[in-house]
Design an enzyme around this catalytic site. Structure first.
Site, PDB file in Angstrom:
ATOM      1  N   ASN A 101       0.834  -1.203   0.000  1.00  0.00           N
ATOM      2  CA  ASN A 101       0.000   0.000   0.000  1.00  0.00           C
ATOM      3  C   ASN A 101       0.871   1.256   0.000  1.00  0.00           C
ATOM      4  OD1 ASN A 101      -1.984  -1.862   0.162  1.00  0.00           O
ATOM      5  ND2 ASN A 101      -2.478  -1.509   2.317  1.00  0.00           N
TER       6      ASN A 101
ATOM      7  N   HIS B 173       5.876  -0.766  -2.633  1.00  0.00           N
ATOM      8  CA  HIS B 173       5.468   0.007  -3.823  1.00  0.00           C
ATOM      9  C   HIS B 173       5.577   1.508  -3.598  1.00  0.00           C
ATOM     10  CE1 HIS B 173       2.969  -3.658  -5.444  1.00  0.00           C
ATOM     11  NE2 HIS B 173       4.243  -3.748  -5.725  1.00  0.00           N
TER      12      HIS B 173
HETATM   13  P1  OAD Z   1      -6.200  -6.276  -4.781  1.00  0.00           P
HETATM   14  O1  OAD Z   1      -7.283  -5.297  -5.063  1.00  0.00           O
HETATM   15  O2  OAD Z   1      -5.659  -7.063  -5.898  1.00  0.00           O
HETATM   16  O3  OAD Z   1      -6.692  -7.308  -3.666  1.00  0.00           O
HETATM   17  C1  OAD Z   1      -7.341  -6.887  -2.493  1.00  0.00           C
HETATM   18  C2  OAD Z   1      -7.575  -8.093  -1.611  1.00  0.00           C
HETATM   19  O4  OAD Z   1      -8.105  -7.619  -0.378  1.00  0.00           O
HETATM   20  C3  OAD Z   1      -8.563  -9.114  -2.169  1.00  0.00           C
HETATM   21  O5  OAD Z   1      -8.021 -10.415  -2.041  1.00  0.00           O
HETATM   22  C4  OAD Z   1      -9.791  -8.942  -1.254  1.00  0.00           C
HETATM   23  O6  OAD Z   1     -10.512 -10.159  -1.064  1.00  0.00           O
HETATM   24  C5  OAD Z   1      -9.147  -8.490   0.029  1.00  0.00           C
HETATM   25  N1  OAD Z   1     -10.006  -7.709   0.946  1.00  0.00           N
HETATM   26  C6  OAD Z   1     -11.057  -6.894   0.634  1.00  0.00           C
HETATM   27  N2  OAD Z   1     -11.549  -6.349   1.753  1.00  0.00           N
HETATM   28  C7  OAD Z   1     -10.817  -6.812   2.803  1.00  0.00           C
HETATM   29  C8  OAD Z   1     -10.831  -6.603   4.205  1.00  0.00           C
HETATM   30  N3  OAD Z   1     -11.711  -5.800   4.787  1.00  0.00           N
HETATM   31  N4  OAD Z   1      -9.902  -7.253   4.962  1.00  0.00           N
HETATM   32  C9  OAD Z   1      -8.997  -8.073   4.385  1.00  0.00           C
HETATM   33  N5  OAD Z   1      -8.936  -8.304   3.068  1.00  0.00           N
HETATM   34  C10 OAD Z   1      -9.829  -7.685   2.279  1.00  0.00           C
HETATM   35  O7  OAD Z   1      -5.055  -5.457  -4.011  1.00  0.00           O
HETATM   36  P2  OAD Z   1      -3.502  -5.851  -3.802  1.00  0.00           P
HETATM   37  O8  OAD Z   1      -3.343  -7.313  -3.645  1.00  0.00           O
HETATM   38  O9  OAD Z   1      -2.989  -4.985  -2.713  1.00  0.00           O
HETATM   39  O10 OAD Z   1       0.259  -2.102  -7.410  1.00  0.00           O
HETATM   40  O11 OAD Z   1      -2.882  -5.380  -5.176  1.00  0.00           O
HETATM   41  C11 OAD Z   1      -1.499  -5.486  -5.370  1.00  0.00           C
HETATM   42  C12 OAD Z   1      -1.010  -4.378  -6.246  1.00  0.00           C
HETATM   43  O12 OAD Z   1      -1.823  -4.287  -7.429  1.00  0.00           O
HETATM   44  C13 OAD Z   1      -1.125  -2.989  -5.665  1.00  0.00           C
HETATM   45  O13 OAD Z   1      -0.081  -2.683  -4.769  1.00  0.00           O
HETATM   46  C14 OAD Z   1      -1.091  -2.119  -6.887  1.00  0.00           C
HETATM   47  C15 OAD Z   1      -2.049  -2.896  -7.752  1.00  0.00           C
HETATM   48  O14 OAD Z   1      -1.898  -2.767  -9.120  1.00  0.00           O
HETATM   49  C16 OAD Z   1       0.709  -1.059  -8.118  1.00  0.00           C
HETATM   50  O15 OAD Z   1      -0.004  -0.102  -8.392  1.00  0.00           O
HETATM   51  C17 OAD Z   1       2.136  -1.167  -8.532  1.00  0.00           C
END
Ligand code: OAD
Length: 247
Positions: free
Chosen positions: A101, A118
């Protein structure tokens, strides 16, 4: 669920070193949309147009206007998930957080050892002289903002096509290889190299505990178990369970 919370609390109590990898899901309860959930950021904005370094170089003003509109990032406050991780660090049960994040909410909650994989969107970096400033120190009246050297300022978050900051990459590898437990919280684990971190930890013998309301690519195969719950609910429960075991 109570059993899994108890199991996680036990694991943290007995591990010599626990680390956490966090993603957008941990900030969802602070009002910041995730990327890939329905209605997420990549539904509203095409990452090819807004999130690649090529797009930024091509049309920096357009990318900045999107950033400026993204008010959630400025007004968001940490939630019980962020505070719970900060408490675990203070209690000596969590060594560091590797976060994908860019919202600074772990630091706002009081976590001290945060590896920003990131980068951070609350800072800007000049594309010409590398000068780095807090976002609030520059004027966003005209976009894109320019440095006194004439270069364009870019948000200091990592765009697609940019390398992971070297220190974050090296330290994360080290921590993943030497931890005994890794908490993987609120990430879909599909963006590399961040998604390698739990796999590296697993191969080095660590226990992988996922906290996510949904299953992910890690759930079968990499994770030892999934606490299928929101981070803001599960993390405070783990803190409470550890406190109850200690008393
Ligand atoms: P994603 O949007 O891909 O995934 C979010 C995750 O959070 C999903 O698996 C949801 O099920 C989960 N989630 C939703 N609400 C939640 C809650 N209240 N508690 C726990 N989990 C919950 O986001 P990231 O995995 O962070 O990179 O994405 C990775 C990267 O993709 C980011 O850092 C960004 C993006 O493109 C760049 O911009 C370089």
């Amino acid at each position: 669920m109570t059993d899994l919370i108890h199991r996680a609390a036990q694991a943290l109590r007995s591990a010599r070193k626990t680390i956490a990898l966090t993603g957008a899901g941990i900030s969802a309860e602070s009002g910041i949309p995730t990327f890939r959930d329905p209605g997420g950021l990549w539904d509203r904005y095409d990452p090819e147009e807004y999130a690649t370094i090529e797009a930024f170089r091509r049309t920096p003003g357009k990318v900045w206007r999107m950033m400026k509109d993204f008010t959630e990032l400025k007004t968001a406050r940490p939630n019980p998930g962020h505070y719970g991780l900060a408490q675990l660090e203070q209690m000596g049960f969590l060594r560091c957080i590797i976060t994908q994040n860019v919202d600074n909410l772990h630091q706002d909650a009081g976590s001290r050892d945060v590896i920003e994989f990131h980068g951070n969107m609350r800072q800007v970096i000049c594309q010409q002289c590398d000068k780095t400033l807090p976002l609030e120190d520059i004027s966003l009246e005209t976009l894109p903002p320019y440095c006194s050297c004439g270069g364009v300022f870019k948000p200091a978050g990592v765009f697609f096509g940019e390398p992971i900051p070297m220190h974050a990459m090296l330290r994360s590898q080290e921590e993943a290889q030497s931890c005994e437990v890794i908490l993987v919280i609120g990430t879909s684990a599909v963006v590399y190299p961040a998604a390698d971190i739990p796999r590296v930890a697993k191969e080095a013998g660590a226990q992988v505990i996922e906290i996510n309301p949904e299953r992910t690519d890690l759930t079968s195969g990499v994770s030892d178990f999934l606490i299928q719950e929101k981070a803001g609910v599960a993390i405070p429960q783990i803190v409470a369970a550890i406190r109850a075991m200690a008393s």
